[in-house]
Write a protein that holds these residues in place. Structure first.
Motif, short mmCIF file in Angstrom:
data_model
loop_
_atom_site.label_atom_id
_atom_site.label_comp_id
_atom_site.label_asym_id
_atom_site.label_seq_id
_atom_site.Cartn_x
_atom_site.Cartn_y
_atom_site.Cartn_z
N ILE A 58 6.27 15.50 19.19
CA ILE A 58 5.13 15.73 18.29
C ILE A 58 5.41 15.18 16.88
N GLU B 92 -7.53 13.21 8.99
CA GLU B 92 -6.80 12.27 9.84
C GLU B 92 -5.46 12.86 10.26
N GLU B 93 -4.75 13.44 9.29
CA GLU B 93 -3.41 13.93 9.62
C GLU B 93 -3.48 15.07 10.62
N ILE C 78 -3.19 15.48 18.41
CA ILE C 78 -3.18 14.70 19.66
C ILE C 78 -1.85 14.84 20.41
N PRO C 79 -0.72 14.54 19.76
CA PRO C 79 0.52 14.71 20.52
C PRO C 79 0.72 16.16 20.94
N PHE C 80 0.26 17.09 20.08
CA PHE C 80 0.42 18.51 20.40
C PHE C 80 -0.29 18.84 21.71
N LEU D 223 -3.89 0.02 18.42
CA LEU D 223 -3.99 0.14 16.96
C LEU D 223 -2.94 -0.73 16.28
N TRP E 119 -3.73 13.58 14.04
CA TRP E 119 -2.54 13.13 14.76
C TRP E 119 -1.38 14.11 14.77
N TRP E 120 -1.54 15.27 14.21
CA TRP E 120 -0.65 16.35 14.64
C TRP E 120 -1.21 16.93 15.95
N LYS F 212 0.86 -1.17 0.00
CA LYS F 212 0.00 0.00 0.00
C LYS F 212 0.90 1.22 0.00
N LYS F 213 0.39 2.34 -0.53
CA LYS F 213 1.20 3.56 -0.51
C LYS F 213 1.46 4.03 0.91
N LEU F 214 2.58 4.73 1.08
CA LEU F 214 2.86 5.33 2.39
C LEU F 214 1.81 6.40 2.67
N PHE F 215 1.29 6.36 3.88
CA PHE F 215 0.30 7.38 4.24
C PHE F 215 1.02 8.65 4.71
N GLY F 216 0.53 9.80 4.24
CA GLY F 216 1.01 11.08 4.76
C GLY F 216 2.44 11.42 4.41
N TRP G 55 -4.84 4.61 -0.94
CA TRP G 55 -5.19 5.63 0.07
C TRP G 55 -3.92 6.14 0.73
N GLU G 56 -3.59 7.37 0.48
CA GLU G 56 -2.29 7.84 0.97
C GLU G 56 -2.38 9.17 1.68
N HIS G 57 -3.56 9.77 1.73
CA HIS G 57 -3.59 11.12 2.26
C HIS G 57 -4.99 11.45 2.73
N SER G 58 -5.09 12.09 3.87
CA SER G 58 -6.38 12.56 4.33
C SER G 58 -6.13 13.69 5.28
N VAL H 259 3.72 11.90 15.03
CA VAL H 259 3.07 11.94 13.72
C VAL H 259 3.60 10.82 12.84
N PHE I 171 1.96 7.58 13.82
CA PHE I 171 0.59 7.46 13.31
C PHE I 171 0.57 7.20 11.80
#
Lengths: 656, 291, 211
Positions: free
Chosen positions: A356, B92-93, B99-101, B65, B96-97, A307-311, B86-89, A360, A363
């Protein structure tokens, strides 16, 4: 004539003599084998003089593995000492020898295991991933390798002649000053690191330029694989941090050789300044190591999740943030030195802020697995092991970033457990994952999976057994670097020792895995793109060429049309679906990319090897105050490099 | 701002010790750091517990998770959804920036306040002037000077219960770190300068003291005992030490400072005036200040 | 036949080497930053020895500075001459034998100025040593000698490099290779100049004013 070097330097106690014999006999066996198999010519022509980044990478790995054996031996000896030297028993090591061992263990593991392992993988993979034939400066690359080797050899020589430093791996003054450490140990430490450090700095420049200037056409920055991004970050840190190390150790040696007063107790010297300077290098150093490990996992998780790397963008931003932040946290290594509350609080908070971007990344890896098809081959197992241990290490790290808590945890075994948690669970597991993942690419055959899994399970179980007790011991108030311990600590130290043995078993399986895989290599030939997937799992350019790659890497430079450059090429022939096999797909994908051209490659040269040899002699001369030898080495280096600058035929052309 | 600041923060309130959460939890007593005998150590332990709790808010979901995804999306499970592209949303991102923040925001605030509350230099509490004890880290032993009482001890220090104590720490040796885990966190001992550590013992007992920073061959033996007793007991002890005929003169001190390991505690009934300042200033090149 | 930019050794090669040299200079800058920081921390740690204000002779140092600045100017002229010779600012074509000697002369002048600077620095050092104010006198003097000595060592290696460059130009004339080397030497020389300006300001001028 021979400075401080007298026959006494070779005479040691029984345990040290054992180590001395191992080094001497080991060296003789290697030399003897080379004569017996008449391999000197082969060694010289194919390896010592090589400027091929893949061969240099392999040699870095060999150095790293050899030194890992020594570092692990040190670890086992320390664990054994702390099991037996309880109460009134002094154990089998003298306090001085014990101190030399823990100093050597730290120095070896960071400078001569982790760093060469990292540079090995970078050498092997970065040029392939950016679609280049070589690094920016192939000759410099060879010199970097041999300087690192020279540093390591100088350090090993301290087992035979004289002694090693007994001051801890960062050699805090005033203990490391002449007043408290009059022997040659600290000088071995300084010059081994200075020589290797120059190699590291040159490598840093080399790979930065390689990544900035030598990418294949179409590979924009935001199309680079994340591993390349993290290496870029790591090399930036090398360039900004290593000169600080060079300066700091330089000042310490000026104190020791010329009687200056930078860090002495008297005449105005300031040991606190050393502590600040060394950590201004030391903290970035941690990220120099861990960033490429993050990059490796960012390659592995998508391939084995199919699968592609997310983010992707988040990953890049997080990497760059870590690079910047790593320079503003160094004080957290010494909250207990008496800085004011404002200073301590500032550095504590900055340290936490690093959590932080790191969070990220975690996740993003998790959501790369989400809705994937995860194959639990060994690289993925190492990832699972990494994340499991890394979260724990991250938590204890943030805990110690709070000055009020750190006052109770600093310099205890809790701290020791924490950084081993990060360096083993983070860095080393990452590099092991990368090693297994890219092994078929470099050698053309796969590693035995079953033995690899055994190695993994021994490592992870051994790791937990060896280091969870250390966390507990730290909370019990046990400080680090004790050659003799209180009886109350013994039970958990025994558990930790058992854990160390289980880790050793893991290393045994890794060696066995290598041997078995080499013996069975005919059966396990790897294709260009061997990892599982509908059209081969590979997504990045290193999988687009043969395994092992030709020495010019790519017959023609690929053109890049998107992220996951190789995957894009595969998809160009219609979407990749399950069921189709890789060969037809790959060849068609590659043909589309090929463009014929002539190839210019650098010629092999022994100059790097010779220069490093001279640096070794020079270093040895300085350690023992044999000034003519030190000077001779430096002059020889100057003459050789000047002569080299007059050579013009340093490349040759291959017709394709 | 110098002396007798009143500590207002609740985490420093010694009274929590009386009905503290640890009373009755015995297995903790083996963990010196988690078994505080004084307000500072108690506050530091409370800080650790709080921080760990906040961190678990992120760590536990991540563990869940990780293993859930690993199991659910294993390659054999073809029933699970598969979204290879599916590589970007953004949403969601962002989460999770964030939550830790958030967690770091909370921990950062905790760090800022606790670091000021627990500043080792900060004088503790209340209306009582602290007992001052001057500490010298030597190769490889601890020298304690009681300036008011004009006595000195080696590898043994006694303090009265419930009385704030200020340790003024220096060294005549490589860098060491002065640490009594059951009373609170450590501070470095360095030549030519004085670091201060304010502690208090709220229970009587003997506590292990140690050097936490490696200082050479005898480092493993560089231990001392810190004992907290009642005030009367402490006074009686001081009187008893004063009867000792041995005096810590400069020449006696220089012999003591020679590298060696001292197993048994030593006691000095009197101390040469200004000795501590002489030890500090011998590294600074400044004139010795008089008392 | 198509040649690919990243495989041909022309412009890209040059670009790569000079870029790498810039990166090296950046790292050298960090090294000096470390030494400056050390000096800043230790400049008052005189421990009964002389302070900087007692040691500075502004006219002497000003002379040193002028010499080094002039040498920077002459090395700049040398680079300019090499470039103008090719008739264009890019370094691809046309190097004859013509103005080679102008470049060599300018380099020789630069070298002499560099050596003069080194000579003055050595004189200053030997004077200090003779008065018993050597680098082991106090932490301040340690940091003073080390900062200025490290700069001096750089000037020494720069001079050596310039000598070798001159040999290159004598043997091979002006060509893309030697002009590239000239570019790097001049970069290095300017870099040393900038470092010296900082030393002059922070160590000498501010030191003299502190009196």
């Amino acid at each position: 004539m021979f400075g401080k070097l007298t026959p006494d330097a070779f005479i040691h106690g029984p345990v040290e003599t054992g180590a001395q014999l191992i080094v001497v006999v080991g060296a003789l066996v290697v030399i003897g084998l080379l004569f017996y198999t008449k391999s000197w010519g082969w060694l010289y022509r194919n390896w010592l003089t090589s400027v091929d980044h893949k061969k240099i990478g392999v040699m870095y790995l060999v150095l790293s593995f050899v030194m890992l054996m020594r570092g692990a031996m040190d670890a086992l000896m320390m664990r054994a000492q702390q099991v037996v030297a309880v109460g009134d028993s002094a154990g089998y090591l003298s306090p001085d020898h014990y101190s030399q061992i823990f100093t050597a263990h730290g120095v070896i593991m960071i400078f001569f295991v982790a760093m060469p392992f990292m540079f090995g993988l970078i050498n092997l993979i970065v040029p392939l991933q950016i679609g280049s034939r070589d690094v920016a400066y192939p000759f410099l690359n060879s010199m970097s390798l041999w300087l690192t080797v020279a540093g390591a050899m100088l350090m090993n020589l301290s087992l035979v002649a004289g002694e090693f430093a007994a001051v801890g791996w960062l050699a805090y003054p005033p203990l490391s000053e002449l007043q408290f450490s009059p022997g040659v140990g600290v000088d071995y430490y300084i010059w081994a690191l200075q020589i290797a450090g120059v190699g590291t700095l040159l490598s840093g420049i080399n790979f930065l330029v390689t990544i900035i200037k030598m990418r294949a056409p179409g590979m924009w920055l935001m199309r680079m694989p994340i591993f390349v991004w993290t290496v870029l970050g790591s090399m930036l840190l090398v360039i900004f941090a290593f000169p600080i190390l060079t300066a700091t150790l330089g000042l310490l040696s000026l104190d020791r050789i010329f009687g200056m007063h930078f860090f002495t107790t008297d005449l105005g010297g300031s040991a606190m300044m050393y502590v600040n300077l060394i950590w201004a290098w030391g903290h970035p150093e941690v990220y120099i190591l861990i960033l490429p490990a993050f990059g490796i996992f960012s390659e592995i998780v998508p391939v084995f999740s199919q699968k592609k790397l997310f983010g992707y963008t988040s990953m890049v931003v997080a990497t760059l943030l870590i690079v910047i932040l790593s320079f503003v946290v160094w004080v957290h290594h010494f909250f207990t030195m008496g800085a004011g509350a404002n200073v301590n609080a500032f550095f504590g908070i900055m340290t936490m802020v690093i959590a932080i971007p790191t969070g990220v990344k975690v996740f993003n890896w998790l959501f790369t697995m989400f809705r994937g098809r995860i194959v639990f081959a060994t690289p993925m197992l190492w990832f699972m092991g990494f994340l499991t241990t890394f979260i724990l290490g991250g938590m204890t790290g943030v805990l110690m970033a709070i000055p009020g808590a750190d006052f109770q945890l600093h310099n205890s075994l809790f701290l020791v457990a924490h950084f081993h948690n990060m360096i083993i669970g983070g860095v080393l597991f990452g590099f092991f994952a990368g090693f297994v993942y890219w092994f078929p690419k470099i050698f053309g055959f796969t590693l035995n999976e079953r033995l690899g899994k055994w190695a993994f399970w021994n490592w992870i179980v051994g790791f937990l057994l060896a280091f969870i007790p250390l966390y507990a011991l730290g909370l019990m108030g046990m400080t680090r670097r004790l050659s003799q311990v209180d009886p109350i600590f013994q039970p958990l130290l025994i558990v930790a020792a058992v854990g160390a043995c289980v880790i050793a078993l893991g290393m045994f399986f890794q060696i066995l895995q290598l041997i078995v895989s080499v013996l069975q290599r005919k059966k396990n030939i790897a294709g260009p793109d061997p990892w599982p997937g509908p059209a081969g799992g590979g997504r990045t350019l290193e999988w687009a060429t043969s395994s092992p790659p030709p020495h010019y890497n790519f017959a023609s430079i690929p053109r890049v049309h998107g992220r996951d450059a190789f995957w894009v090429l595969k998809e160009a022939n219609g979407p990749v679906k399950e069921g189709k096999t890789w060969p037809e797909r790959r060849s068609s994908a590659l043909e589309a990319a090929h463009e014929r051209t002539h190839i210019e490659m650098p010629k092999y040269t022994p100059v790097g090897f010779i220069v490093a040899g001279c640096a070794f002699l020079s270093g040895f001369g300085i350690v023992w105050h044999i000034w003519w030898l030190a000077l001779l080495g430096l002059v020889a280096i100057a003459i050789i490099l000047i002569a080299r600058s007059f050579e013009s035929e340093i490349e040759y052309t291959i017709a394709v | 701002m110098h002396s007798h600041c009143t500590v207002s923060s609740s985490i420093l309130d010694g009274s929590t010790l009386e009905h503290g959460i640890i009373k009755g939890v015995d297995f903790l007593s083996v963990f010196a750091v988690l078994d505080p005998k004084g307000a500072i150590a108690l506050a530091e332990r409370g800080l650790m517990f709080h921080a760990v709790l906040f961190m678990l808010i992120v760590a536990v979901p991540v563990y869940i998770l990780l293993f859930f995804f690993a199991w659910r999306y294993r390659t054999g499970n073809t029933k699970a959804a598969y979204a290879p592209h599916w590589e970007h949303s953004k949403m969601e991102e962002l989460i999770w920036w964030a939550i830790p923040f958030e967690i770091i925001l909370i921990l950062g605030a905790l760090t800022w306040t606790s670091t000021h509350d627990l500043d080792p230099r900060k004088t503790l509490n209340v209306n009582v002037a602290p007992l001052v004890i001057e500490v010298v880290a030597l190769d490889w032993k601890w020298l304690f000077l009681y300036p008011e009482e004009n006595i000195a001890t080696v590898n043994y220090v006694r303090v009265p219960r419930d009385k704030p104590v200020r340790f003024d720490i220096t060294a005549d040796a490589p860098m060491n770190s002065f640490w009594i885990p059951e009373l609170g966190g450590q501070i470095y001992a360095m030549t030519g300068m004085i670091t201060s550590l304010n502690l208090i013992a709220n229970e009587v007992g003997e506590f292990a003291g140690k050097s936490a920073n490696y200082s050479g061959e005898g480092f493993a033996q560089m231990k001392f005992t810190a004992q907290a007793t009642s005030q009367e007991n402490f006074d009686a002890w001081v009187a008893e030490v004063k009867t000792s005929s041995s005096t810590l003169s400069w020449s006696e001190y220089e012999m003591l400072a020679e590298p060696s390991v001292t197993k048994e505690p030593l006691y000095y009934g009197s101390v040469e005036p200004n000795l501590y300042n002489m030890i500090v200033t011998k590294f600074t090149g400044l004139p010795v200040p008089s008392h | 036949m198509t040649t690919h930019p990243s495989t041909s050794s022309g412009h890209v090669q040059e670009d790569k080497v000079v870029f790498g040299f810039w990166v090296y200079l950046m790292s050298d800058c960090v090294l000096f930053a470390g030494l400056f920081a050390t000096y800043a921390v230790l400049q008052n740690a005189t421990f009964g020895g002389p302070s900087i204000a007692e040691l500075v002779s502004v006219p002497f140092v000003l002379t040193e500075t002028m010499i080094l600045l002039t040498s920077s100017f002459t090395v700049g002229l040398a680079l300019l001459a090499a470039h103008r010779h090719s008739g264009t600012t890019t370094l691809r074509v046309g190097y004859g034998a013509g103005k080679k000697y102008l470049v060599l002369t300018l380099l020789a002048v630069t070298l002499l100025l560099g050596l003069a600077f080194l000579g003055m620095e050595l004189k200053e050092f030997s004077h200090l040593l003779a008065e018993g104010n050597g680098p082991s006198r106090s932490a301040f003097l340690s940091s003073f000698f080390t900062l200025i000595g490290t700069h001096g060592l750089h000037v020494f290696f720069g001079s050596l490099w310039m000598l070798i460059l001159m040999a290159h130009i004598v043997i091979k004339g002006l060509n893309p290779g030697t002009v590239r080397k000239l570019t790097m030497v001049s970069l290095f020389w300017h870099f040393l100049d900038i470092i010296w300006i900082f030393i002059f300001t922070i160590v000498y001028l501010m030191g003299a004013l502190a009196l």
